[in-house]
Write a protein that holds these residues in place. Structure first.
Motif, PDB file in Angstrom:
ATOM      1  N   ALA A   1       1.145  -1.276   0.063  1.00 10.00           N
ATOM      2  CA  ALA A   1      -0.225   0.118  -0.335  1.00 10.00           C
ATOM      3  C   ALA A   1       1.099   1.479   0.134  1.00 10.00           C
ATOM      4  O   ALA A   1       0.801   2.235  -1.034  1.00 10.00           O
ATOM      5  N   PHE A   2       1.666   1.809   1.117  1.00 10.07           N
ATOM      6  CA  PHE A   2       3.100   2.131   0.853  1.00 10.07           C
ATOM      7  C   PHE A   2       3.466   2.591   0.158  1.00 10.07           C
ATOM      8  O   PHE A   2       3.282   3.903  -0.419  1.00 10.07           O
ATOM      9  N   SER A   3       3.483   1.652  -1.199  1.00 12.28           N
ATOM     10  CA  SER A   3       4.731   1.649  -2.203  1.00 12.28           C
ATOM     11  C   SER A   3       3.506   1.759  -3.493  1.00 12.28           C
ATOM     12  O   SER A   3       4.315   3.030  -4.123  1.00 12.28           O
ATOM     13  N   ILE A   4       2.488   1.690  -3.482  1.00 11.22           N
ATOM     14  CA  ILE A   4       1.537   2.041  -4.473  1.00 11.22           C
ATOM     15  C   ILE A   4       1.259   3.421  -4.372  1.00 11.22           C
ATOM     16  O   ILE A   4       1.148   4.169  -5.003  1.00 11.22           O
ATOM     17  N   ASP A   5       1.004   4.146  -2.510  1.00 10.16           N
ATOM     18  CA  ASP A   5       0.994   5.122  -3.027  1.00 10.16           C
ATOM     19  C   ASP A   5       2.719   6.739  -2.925  1.00 10.16           C
ATOM     20  O   ASP A   5       1.965   7.301  -3.346  1.00 10.16           O
ATOM     21  N   THR A   6       3.116   5.810  -2.911  1.00 13.86           N
ATOM     22  CA  THR A   6       4.608   6.538  -2.736  1.00 13.86           C
ATOM     23  C   THR A   6       4.852   6.640  -4.876  1.00 13.86           C
ATOM     24  O   THR A   6       5.285   7.724  -4.558  1.00 13.86           O
ATOM     25  N   VAL A   7       4.659   5.532  -5.068  1.00 14.13           N
ATOM     26  CA  VAL A   7       4.822   5.761  -6.711  1.00 14.13           C
ATOM     27  C   VAL A   7       3.655   7.349  -7.069  1.00 14.13           C
ATOM     28  O   VAL A   7       4.063   7.946  -8.316  1.00 14.13           O
ATOM     29  N   LYS A   8       2.322   6.912  -6.467  1.00 15.26           N
ATOM     30  CA  LYS A   8       1.493   7.862  -7.368  1.00 15.26           C
ATOM     31  C   LYS A   8       1.590   8.975  -6.676  1.00 15.26           C
ATOM     32  O   LYS A   8       1.149   9.187  -7.777  1.00 15.26           O
ATOM     33  N   ALA A   9       2.561   9.250  -6.109  1.00 16.14           N
ATOM     34  CA  ALA A   9       2.985  10.555  -5.431  1.00 16.14           C
ATOM     35  C   ALA A   9       4.140  10.530  -6.105  1.00 16.14           C
ATOM     36  O   ALA A   9       4.132  12.262  -6.632  1.00 16.14           O
ATOM     37  N   ASN A  10       5.181  10.598  -6.459  1.00 19.58           N
ATOM     38  CA  ASN A  10       6.202  10.893  -6.771  1.00 19.58           C
ATOM     39  C   ASN A  10       7.070  10.361  -8.194  1.00 19.58           C
ATOM     40  O   ASN A  10       7.582  10.922  -8.620  1.00 19.58           O
ATOM     41  N   HIS A  11       6.119   9.217  -8.386  1.00 19.55           N
ATOM     42  CA  HIS A  11       6.659   9.082  -9.742  1.00 19.55           C
ATOM     43  C   HIS A  11       6.098  10.145 -11.268  1.00 19.55           C
ATOM     44  O   HIS A  11       4.962  10.507 -11.141  1.00 19.55           O
ATOM     45  N   PRO A  12       7.269  10.111 -12.011  1.00 20.35           N
ATOM     46  CA  PRO A  12       6.254  10.812 -13.314  1.00 20.35           C
ATOM     47  C   PRO A  12       5.055  10.656 -14.378  1.00 20.35           C
ATOM     48  O   PRO A  12       4.269  11.539 -14.823  1.00 20.35           O
ATOM     49  N   PHE A  13       5.121   9.121 -13.709  1.00 19.06           N
ATOM     50  CA  PHE A  13       4.322   8.299 -15.202  1.00 19.06           C
ATOM     51  C   PHE A  13       2.256   8.292 -14.142  1.00 19.06           C
ATOM     52  O   PHE A  13       2.436   7.511 -13.541  1.00 19.06           O
ATOM     53  N   LYS A  14       2.139   9.540 -14.476  1.00 24.50           N
ATOM     54  CA  LYS A  14       1.044   9.739 -13.490  1.00 24.50           C
ATOM     55  C   LYS A  14      -0.310   8.448 -13.522  1.00 24.50           C
ATOM     56  O   LYS A  14      -0.960   8.181 -13.317  1.00 24.50           O
ATOM     57  N   SER A  15      -0.462   8.416 -14.724  1.00 25.24           N
ATOM     58  CA  SER A  15      -1.731   7.857 -15.331  1.00 25.24           C
ATOM     59  C   SER A  15      -1.075   6.494 -14.631  1.00 25.24           C
ATOM     60  O   SER A  15      -2.440   5.696 -14.609  1.00 25.24           O
ATOM     61  N   MET A  16      -0.033   5.950 -14.247  1.00 27.56           N
ATOM     62  CA  MET A  16      -0.561   4.343 -14.158  1.00 27.56           C
ATOM     63  C   MET A  16      -1.092   4.262 -12.945  1.00 27.56           C
ATOM     64  O   MET A  16      -1.673   2.913 -12.432  1.00 27.56           O
ATOM     65  N   PHE A  17      -1.196   4.777 -11.302  1.00 24.73           N
ATOM     66  CA  PHE A  17      -2.134   4.393 -10.885  1.00 24.73           C
ATOM     67  C   PHE A  17      -3.220   5.656 -10.789  1.00 24.73           C
ATOM     68  O   PHE A  17      -3.515   5.455  -9.139  1.00 24.73           O
ATOM     69  N   ALA A  18      -3.198   6.649 -11.045  1.00 25.55           N
ATOM     70  CA  ALA A  18      -3.881   7.158 -10.981  1.00 25.55           C
ATOM     71  C   ALA A  18      -5.902   6.918 -10.495  1.00 25.55           C
ATOM     72  O   ALA A  18      -6.180   7.837  -9.680  1.00 25.55           O
ATOM     73  N   PRO A  19      -6.152   5.887 -11.143  1.00 26.69           N
ATOM     74  CA  PRO A  19      -6.895   5.673 -10.730  1.00 26.69           C
ATOM     75  C   PRO A  19      -7.326   4.764  -9.203  1.00 26.69           C
ATOM     76  O   PRO A  19      -8.843   4.538  -9.146  1.00 26.69           O
ATOM     77  N   VAL A  20      -6.031   4.466  -8.363  1.00 33.80           N
ATOM     78  CA  VAL A  20      -6.696   4.079  -7.190  1.00 33.80           C
ATOM     79  C   VAL A  20      -7.301   5.269  -6.353  1.00 33.80           C
ATOM     80  O   VAL A  20      -6.800   6.126  -5.497  1.00 33.80           O
TER      81      VAL A  20
ATOM     82  N   MET B   1       1.996  -2.848 -12.910  1.00 32.31           N
ATOM     83  CA  MET B   1       2.467  -3.833 -11.329  1.00 32.31           C
ATOM     84  C   MET B   1       3.613  -4.862 -11.452  1.00 32.31           C
ATOM     85  O   MET B   1       3.821  -5.378 -10.509  1.00 32.31           O
ATOM     86  N   SER B   2       4.476  -4.475 -12.534  1.00 34.66           N
ATOM     87  CA  SER B   2       5.725  -5.420 -12.905  1.00 34.66           C
ATOM     88  C   SER B   2       6.742  -4.681 -13.643  1.00 34.66           C
ATOM     89  O   SER B   2       6.735  -3.223 -13.781  1.00 34.66           O
ATOM     90  N   SER B   3       7.579  -5.056 -13.508  1.00 34.90           N
ATOM     91  CA  SER B   3       9.178  -4.022 -13.656  1.00 34.90           C
ATOM     92  C   SER B   3       9.402  -3.280 -12.718  1.00 34.90           C
ATOM     93  O   SER B   3       9.568  -3.269 -11.387  1.00 34.90           O
ATOM     94  N   GLN B   4      10.127  -1.851 -13.507  1.00 36.11           N
ATOM     95  CA  GLN B   4      10.287  -0.692 -12.632  1.00 36.11           C
ATOM     96  C   GLN B   4       9.421   0.041 -12.149  1.00 36.11           C
ATOM     97  O   GLN B   4       9.320   0.567 -11.669  1.00 36.11           O
ATOM     98  N   LEU B   5       8.124  -0.336 -13.288  1.00 36.33           N
ATOM     99  CA  LEU B   5       7.693   0.539 -12.556  1.00 36.33           C
ATOM    100  C   LEU B   5       6.415   0.257 -11.427  1.00 36.33           C
ATOM    101  O   LEU B   5       5.398   1.561 -10.543  1.00 36.33           O
ATOM    102  N   LEU B   6       6.653  -0.342 -10.335  1.00 42.82           N
ATOM    103  CA  LEU B   6       6.369  -0.904  -8.869  1.00 42.82           C
ATOM    104  C   LEU B   6       6.876  -1.756  -7.797  1.00 42.82           C
ATOM    105  O   LEU B   6       7.147  -2.550  -7.825  1.00 42.82           O
TER     106      LEU B   6
END
Lengths: 524, 325, 296
Positions: free
Chosen positions: A113-132, A158-163
Motif C-alpha cells: 500500500a505504501f509503495s503504491i501511494d509513494t509511486v502515485k505521488a512521486n513517479h512522473p507517470f501519473k497515469s499508472m495509478f491515477a485511478p487507485v 505492477m511489474s518491472s520497474q514501474l512498481l
C-alpha cells in the motif's frame, strides 16, 4: 591477434560444452556477471524515478508484484496470485508469505500500500495509478486495490520497474522519498540482489540476496554493472570478453558488428513492453507547423526507407504510428506517407508557400536531445532542402537544456524517442491528451496537440478491460493521428540484448529487456 | 625577504585570486540562461511551474544575487562546495573521490614525459647531428601538432582493436573489487598505460626540445668552457654542470604547463573513459549540474595556484640567479 | 675576445640600419623547415578555399551510401555516417577551422596586446592591476572554462570563438608587456615622450610597431593552438552542428571509429598537418627573431 582470440574462445566454448554436455543446459549457481549500463543512474530507487538508467539496477534491488514472460503473460513474483473483480473496480493481490526485505523485515501488504501511494505521488507517470482510490490491507499478505474505473494497465504497471515495492519502515520516516539517502546507499530492497557499492559514473555492484523468497535463486553470486556510455567502448569490451552482457544496445553499427561475432548472442527479444518509438515531433502551435499541409508535406519528404536502411542499417523496424509495432494494438494500415518529393512540393505550392529566389520557402529549426538522435536531426537538413525548407539544426549542450526548450514549446521540430511502457495508458496517452499539455514537463503533450475525439477515445480505452474493444478504439486513434500528424513516427529503437553465448545462460526472458530481475541468469 | 615572508605573500595573493575565480564562475553561471532548477526538473522528467518554484525556493535560487554569492563564498571557505543533485553526493566528496585517478594520470604522464624527454634532449644535445636529434625534432613537432584525442584514438585502434593488448578504457576491472591491493594495483597499471602515454606525448615533445635547447645554450656558455678548460671529464661536465643548470627553464615550463596538462587530462580521460575529474566535469556539464561544475572549476584553479606557488619556490631554490632578487 | 665582438657589432649597426622585419625575413628564408611549412600552409589554404570551386559538392548533402571507404565509388575520401562527402567536408571544414583559429587568435591578440601594452607602458599601479588581471586568467583551467562557457551559452561559431579567445590571451599579454618594458626605455621613445606626443599615439604608432615581431610569433602560435582547441571542443560535443569544421567531423564520427576509422583519422590528420605547418612557420619566425642566432 583478434582472429586468434576469437578462435581460442570458440575452441574453449566447444571444449566446455563437451565437458558439460551432460548438464549443458542446466543453470549453475555461482560466479560474477559483468554487464554494461549506458547511463549513470541518479539513484537506485525506481519508485520515484522513471527511466531505464534507474530501472536496470533498480529491478535487481527491488521486486515488483508481477513479472511478465516473453509471451506477455503475467507471472507471479511478490504476488503469488491475484484476482481482478468482475466489474474491474478492485484487484486483490495475495503476497508470498515468506518474503523479507534485505534487512530481514518481512514484506507485508502495508508495504505494498505504501509503495503504491509513494509511486502515485512521486513517479512522473501519473497515469499508472491515477485511478487507485485506496489500497486496503485486510491481512498481512493481502492487498485490495480499489479503482475508480476499470484500469487495463494496472497489471503491467505492477511489474518491472514501474512498481518497486519499497520498505515502509525505511521510507516512511517523513523524508522526501525522492531525495531519501537510502536511494543510493545502504539500499534496503526486496529484490534478488543486494547493493554492495554504487560508484556514480563508474559502476553498480550487486550481490546475491541470500534470503530471496524464490528458492534456489538467484544463480549469480554477483553482478557488476559497469557504467559505459560510449558505444564503441562497449562493443570492444563485449568482443574481448571484458563484458558478458549488455542490454538496450541500439547503435545500429554496434548491432551489425556484434552480430558477426560467433560468440555473441544479439537478440531483440524482450523489448516489446518498453516500446520505444522514434519520431519527428512538430510544435503544432508554431507559425508554419500549425498548418497541417506543412506537416503532411514534411511527412512526404522524409524517407523512412533511407533512414532505416542507411542510418539504422536495417536493424530497426519501421514505426508508422505512435504505438510500438510490437504492441497488440498496433495498426499498420494507416497512411504511411511513402516518400514522394514531387507530391510534397505540390502540397506546399498549393498551400501558398512559394519558393523564393534561393529556392527556399521558409525556415524551420530542429532540435535533438542527446547525441544518438543527432544523425536523424542532421538528416532532415539536406532532405527538407529538397522541398524548399531551410532547416537549422539546434544543438543543446545538455539534456536539461533540450528538455526545457521542448517543454516550454520553444521549438519547431525535434527528434524524440518516447517509450510506450507496455500499455498505451502508461506511455502513449500522455503524448496526445489535451489535459497533458503541461508547460515545463518533458514527454508530456509537447506538440500542444488537441483533438476532442482523440481525448474521448483515450478516455474510453483507458477505462475498459475488454481487449477487442480497446483494439478497435486504438485503431481509430492511430488513423486520426496519421491524418493530423502532430508527430511523424519513423522507427522503433532497435534495442537488443547482447550476451556471451559461452558464458551466459538465460540472458533475456522478459518483455522488459534487462530492466527486469536477472535472478534466472546464470554463468556457464 | 625571507622564505617565510615570500611564501606568505604568495599564499595570500593566491587566496585573492581564488576568491576572484569563484566570483567569476558564480556570476557566469547565474547570468547564463537556465538554472539548476531547470536541470533538476529536466532530470525528473519535467515539472510544471509550481514545482519549479518549489525547487528554486529549496535551493535558495530565489534569493538576490549578492546574498546567494555570499552564501556560496562562505560555504566554499569551509570547503563545502555544495551538493550535486545529479549524483546525490556533496560536491567535495565527489571531487575527492575522482581526484586520485586524475592525479595518478597527470603525475605518471608527467614523470614519463620529463624523464624520457630529458633523456632524449640530453642525447640530442650531446650529438647534434645524430638520428636522436632528428627524432627529437620530429617528435616535438608531432607532439605539439597532433590533437591529443587523435593520438589517443589511434592508440586505441592500434592496441585495443587491431592488437588487443590493452583494455579499452576505465581504470580497473570492477570485478576485482575484493581483490588484494597488489592485484588491484597491477590491474590499474595495466589500464593506465595507454592514457598515460597519450597524455605524455604532448609534453615529452616539449620537454625534450626544451632540454636540448637549454643544454645547448648552457654548453656554449663561459661556465662550461671554464669547466672543460679545468680538465673535468666530459661526462661530469655534461651531467653535473650543464644538466643541473638547464633544469631551471624545465621546471618553470613544467609548472606553467600544469594548467594545460589539466586540459589535456580532461580530453584523455574522455577518450579512455578514465574515471577522473575530467570525465566528472564533462558529465556534469552535459547534465548541467552547476554545483559540480563550479566545484571543479574552483578546485582546478586551486590546484593551479598551488602548483604555481610550489614551482616558484622550487625555482628559487635551484636557480641561484633568482635568489639574488 | 668579447670586447672585439662588441665593437664589431656596434660598427655594423652604425653602418647599416635594417628594419627588424627585413632581418627577420632574411633569416626566415634561410630556414628550410620554415619555408617548407609555409609552402604546406599555402597548399592547405588553397585546398580549403579554392578546392570547393573545383569540387563543388555541398558537404551537408547526402550523396552516397554511408561509410563508403576512401577511393571507392569515386569518393576520394569516402563518406561519413550520413553518406556525406568527406572530401567536401574537409574543404569547407578547413575554411571554418582555420577561420575560427584565426578569429580566436585575433580575439586573443587584441585582448592580450591591449592589456600588455598598457601595462608595459604605464607601469606603476596600472601595470600592477593589469598583471594581476592577467594572472587571474592564467589560473583559470582553460579547456574546462571554455567548455562551461559554450555549454552555458550555447554552441555557435561566435561563442566558440569567444570562449577560446577569452582564455588564451595571457601569453600574448606577457610577451607584449615585456617588449614594451624593453622598448620604453629606448632613446627614441624617451625623446618622443619629452615632446607633447600623446600616450595612445606613442603606444600604438611608435612602440607597438617595433614590438610586433615577438608578438607575431606568439600570435602564430595562438592560431595553431586555437585550431587544436576548437577541435577538442568539437570532439567533446560542444560545437555548432550547422557548421562543419574538422573537429566537428571528428566529433560526429567518433561513435563509429571502430568501423570507419578513416572518418576520424582523416580530419585528425588534416589538423595535424595544418598545425604542423603553422608551427614550422612559427619556429622559423622565432629563430629569425632570436638575437643570439643573429650573432652568428
Amino acid at each position: 591477434m583478434k582472429l586468434a582470440f576469437k578462435s581460442l574462445f570458440a575452441a574453449t566454448a566447444v571444449a566446455a560444452l563437451m565437458a558439460t554436455s551432460a548438464t549443458a543446459d542446466e543453470p549453475k549457481t555461482g560466479g560474477t556477471l559483468t554487464m554494461a549500463i549506458q547511463q549513470t543512474p541518479r539513484h537506485l530507487n525506481p519508485a520515484v524515478q522513471s527511466g531505464t538508467a534507474t530501472g536496470v539496477p533498480g529491478t535487481q534491488l527491488f521486486a515488483s508484484l508481477l513479472r511478465y514472460d516473453e509471451g506477455w503473460e503475467p507471472q507471479p513474483y511478490l504476488a503469488e496470485s491475484w484476482d481482478v473483480s468482475a466489474d474491474g473496480l478492485s484487484v486483490t493481490v495475495n503476497l508470498v508469505k515468506d518474503a523479507v526485505f534485505h534487512d530481514g523485515v518481512p514484506i507485508t501488504s502495508d508495504d505494498v500500500a505504501f509503495s503504491i501511494d509513494t509511486v502515485k505521488a512521486n513517479h512522473p507517470f501519473k497515469s499508472m495509478f491515477a485511478p487507485v482510490t485506496e489500497v486496503a490491507t485486510p491481512d498481512a499478505h493481502t492487498a485490495v486495490i480499489k479503482l475508480s474505473k476499470p484500469h487495463p494497465a494496472l497489471l503491467l504497471a505492477m511489474s518491472s520497474q514501474l512498481l518497486a515495492i519499497i520498505p515502509k519502515h525505511i521510507y516512511g520516516d517523513g523524508q522526501d522519498p525522492k531525495t531519501h539517502p537510502a536511494n543510493s546507499e545502504n539500499v534496503v530492497g526486496s529484490g534478488p540482489f543486494k547493493l554492495v557499492e554504487f560508484k556514480k559514473g563508474e559502476h553498480v555492484i550487486l550481490e546475491r540476496n541470500e534470503n530471496y523468497f524464490m528458492d534456489g535463486l538467484p544463480y549469480l553470486d554477483r553482478i557488476v554493472m559497469r557504467i559505459m556510455p560510449d558505444d564503441s567502448t562497449r562493443a570492444i569490451a563485449l568482443e574481448s570478453g571484458e563484458l558478458q552482457m549488455s542490454g538496450f544496445e541500439s547503435s545500429p553499427r554496434n548491432i551489425v558488428r556484434l552480430k558477426k561475432n560467433a560468440d555473441l548472442k544479439v537478440s531483440n527479444a524482450g523489448y516489446a513492453a518498453i516500446g520505444p518509438v522514434n519520431w519527428l515531433a512538430f510544435n503544432t502551435r508554431a507559425e508554419k507547423l500549425s498548418d497541417p499541409m506543412v506537416r503532411k508535406a514534411i511527412a512526404y519528404a522524409v524517407d523512412r526507407e533511407f533512414i532505416n536502411k542507411a542510418l539504422n542499417m536495417g536493424t530497426a523496424p519501421t514505426a508508422l504510428t505512435g504505438i510500438h509495432p510490437g504492441s497488440p494494438f498496433y495498426d499498420e494500415t494507416v497512411e504511411a506517407y511513402d516518400v514522394d518529393l514531387a507530391k510534397a512540393n505540390q502540397i506546399l505550392d498549393a498551400a501558398g508557400y512559394g519558393k523564393g529566389s534561393d529556392g527556399m520557402r521558409f525556415g524551420l529549426s530542429i532540435d535533438y536531445g542527446w547525441p544518438a538522435m543527432k544523425p536523424y536531426a542532421e538528416y532532415m537538413k539536406p532532405q527538407l532542402k529538397k522541398i524548399g525548407i531551410n532547416v537549422t539544426v539546434r544543438s543543446s549542450a545538455d539534456f536539461p537544456t533540450w528538455a526545457k526548450r521542448i517543454s516550454t514549446w520553444d521549438f519547431d521540430m525535434t527528434m524524440d524517442n518516447v517509450f510506450n511502457w507496455g500499455d498505451p495508458v502508461i506511455g502513449v496517452h500522455r503524448t496526445y491528451s489535451s489535459d497533458n499539455i503541461k508547460e515545463g514537463v518533458i514527454w508530456s503533450n509537447t506538440q500542444q496537440y488537441s483533438n476532442d475525439r482523440v481525448d474521448a477515445i483515450m478516455e474510453e480505452a483507458g477505462a475498459t478491460n475488454d481487449p477487442a474493444k480497446r483494439t478497435a478504439l486504438y485503431a481509430e486513434l492511430q488513423q486520426i493521428l496519421a491524418d493530423e500528424l502532430p508527430l511523424y513516427p519513423i522507427f522503433a529503437s532497435p534495442y537488443h540484448t547482447v550476451s556471451s553465448i559461452s558464458a551466459v545462460g538465460n540472458a533475456s526472458d522478459s518483455i522488459w529487456g534487462t530492466s527486469t530481475p536477472l535472478d534466472r541468469v546464470y554463468l556457464k | 625577504m625571507s622564505f617565510g615572508q615570500i611564501l606568505a605573500k604568495r599564499v595570500g595573493y593566491g587566496l585573492v585570486l581564488l576568491i576572484a575565480v569563484v566570483v567569476l564562475n558564480f556570476t557566469l553561471i547565474t547570468i547564463a540562461p537556465g538554472d539548476v532548477a531547470d536541470a533538476i526538473a529536466g532530470d525528473m522528467g519535467g515539472a510544471d511551474a509550481s514545482v519549479l518554484a518549489e525547487i528554486r525556493q529549496r535551493y535558495g535560487l530565489d534569493q538576490p544575487f549578492m546574498s546567494q554569492l555570499w552564501r556560496y563564498l562562505s560555504s566554499v571557505a569551509v570547503m563545502d562546495l555544495g551538493y550535486s543533485y545529479f549524483y546525490n553526493t556533496p560536491v567535495t566528496e565527489l571531487i575527492l573521490q575522482r581526484l586520485p585517478a586524475t592525479l595518478l594520470l597527470i603525475f605518471s604522464s608527467q614523470i614519463l614525459a620529463i624523464s624520457v624527454g630529458v633523456l632524449l634532449g640530453v642525447m640530442a644535445a650531446r650529438k647534434p647531428n645524430s638520428l636522436v636529434n632528428l627524432c627529437v625534432t620530429f617528435l616535438s613537432l608531432f607532439g605539439f601538432a597532433a590533437p591529443v584525442f587523435w593520438t589517443g584514438i589511434l592508440l586505441i585502434i592500434l592496441f585495443v582493436s587491431v592488437y588487443p593488448v590493452f583494455p579499452v578504457g576505465g581504470m580497473m576491472n570492477a570485478a576485482l573489487i575484493d581483490a588484494s591491493f597488489f592485484e588491484q594495483s597491477i590491474n590499474i597499471a595495466y589500464h593506465l598505460v595507454l592514457p598515460m602515454v597519450t597524455l605524455a606525448s604532448i609534453y615529452l615533445a616539449l620537454y625534450s626540445r626544451l632540454t636540448r635547447a637549454s643544454m645547448q645554450e648552457v654548453l656554449g656558455s663561459d661556465y662550461i668552457r671554464t669547466a672543460r678548460a679545468k680538465g673535468l671529464r666530459e661526462n661530469k661536465v655534461f651531467y653535473k654542470h650543464a644538466l643541473k643548470n638547464s633544469l631551471g627553464p624545465l621546471v618553470t615550463v613544467a609548472g606553467l604547463q600544469f594548467s594545460a596538462v589539466m586540459s589535456g587530462a580532461v580530453v584523455v580521460e574522455a577518450v579512455f573513459n578514465w574515471p577522473g575529474l575530467g570525465t566528472l566535469a564533462l558529465q556534469a556539464i552535459l547534465a548541467r549540474d552547476t554545483p559540480t561544475i563550479m566545484g571543479i572549476l574552483f578546485f582546478s584553479s586551486l590546484v593551479v595556484i598551488v602548483v604555481n606557488i610550489i614551482t616558484d619556490l622550487v625555482l628559487r631554490m635551484i636557480d641561484p640567479r633568482i635568489r639574488a632578487e | 675576445m668579447t670586447d672585439t665582438a662588441h665593437t664589431t657589432e656596434l660598427k655594423d649597426e652604425n653602418v647599416v640600419a635594417t628594419s627588424p622585419w627585413r632581418e627577420m625575413a632574411t633569416m626566415f628564408v634561410r630556414n628550410y623547415a620554415a619555408v617548407a611549412g609555409l609552402i604546406l600552409l599555402t597548399l592547405i589554404i588553397l585546398f580549403a578555399f579554392v578546392g570547393p570551386l573545383i569540387h563543388p559538392v555541398d558537404p551537408f548533402e547526402m550523396v552516397w551510401a554511408p561509410f563508403t571507404t576512401p577511393m571507392q565509388d569515386g569518393f576520394i575520401l569516402g563518406t561519413d555516417y550520413l553518406g556525406r562527402d568527406i572530401l567536401a567536408a574537409m574543404m569547407v571544414g578547413g575554411q571554418v577551422s582555420m577561420a575560427i583559429g584565426l578569429s580566436a587568435a585575433l580575439v586573443s591578440v587584441t585582448i592580450g596586446v591591449s592589456v600588455g601594452a598598457f601595462a608595459g607602458y604605464y607601469g606603476g599601479l596600472i601595470e600592477e592591476l593589469l598583471m594581476r588581471f592577467t594572472e587571474f586568467f592564467q589560473v583559470l583551467p582553460t579547456l574546462l572554462f571554455s567548455m562551461v562557457i559554450v555549454a552555458l551559452f550555447g554552441a555557435s561559431l561566435l561563442t566558440v570563438t569567444l570562449a577560446i579567445g577569452v582564455v588564451s590571451w595571457t601569453a600574448v599579454a606577457r610577451v607584449t608587456r615585456s617588449e614594451f618594458l624593453r622598448i620604453r626605455e629606448m632613446e627614441y621613445v624617451a625623446a618622443s615622450r619629452s615632446g607633447s606626443a600623446r600616450d595612445l599615439y606613442l603606444i600604438f604608432n611608435v612602440i607597438l610597431p617595433n614590438a610586433l615581431p615577438p608578438i607575431v610569433v606568439q600570435a602564430n602560435l595562438m592560431v595553431g593552438s586555437a585550431i587544436l582547441f576548437e577541435a577538442a571542443l568539437s570532439f567533446l560535443g560542444l560545437s555548432d552542428p550547422n557548421v562543419i569544421s574538422w573537429g566537428q567531423v571528428i566529433g560526429s564520427n567518433r561513435p563509429y571509429i571502430l568501423d570507419a576509422g578513416f572518418a576520424v583519422a582523416i580530419p585528425g590528420f588534416a589538423i595535424f598537418l595544418t598545425v604542423l605547418a603553422i608551427s614550422l612557420v612559427g619556429d622559423g619566425l622565432n629563430d629569425a627573431l632570436n638575437p643570439k642566432l643573429r650573432q652568428r
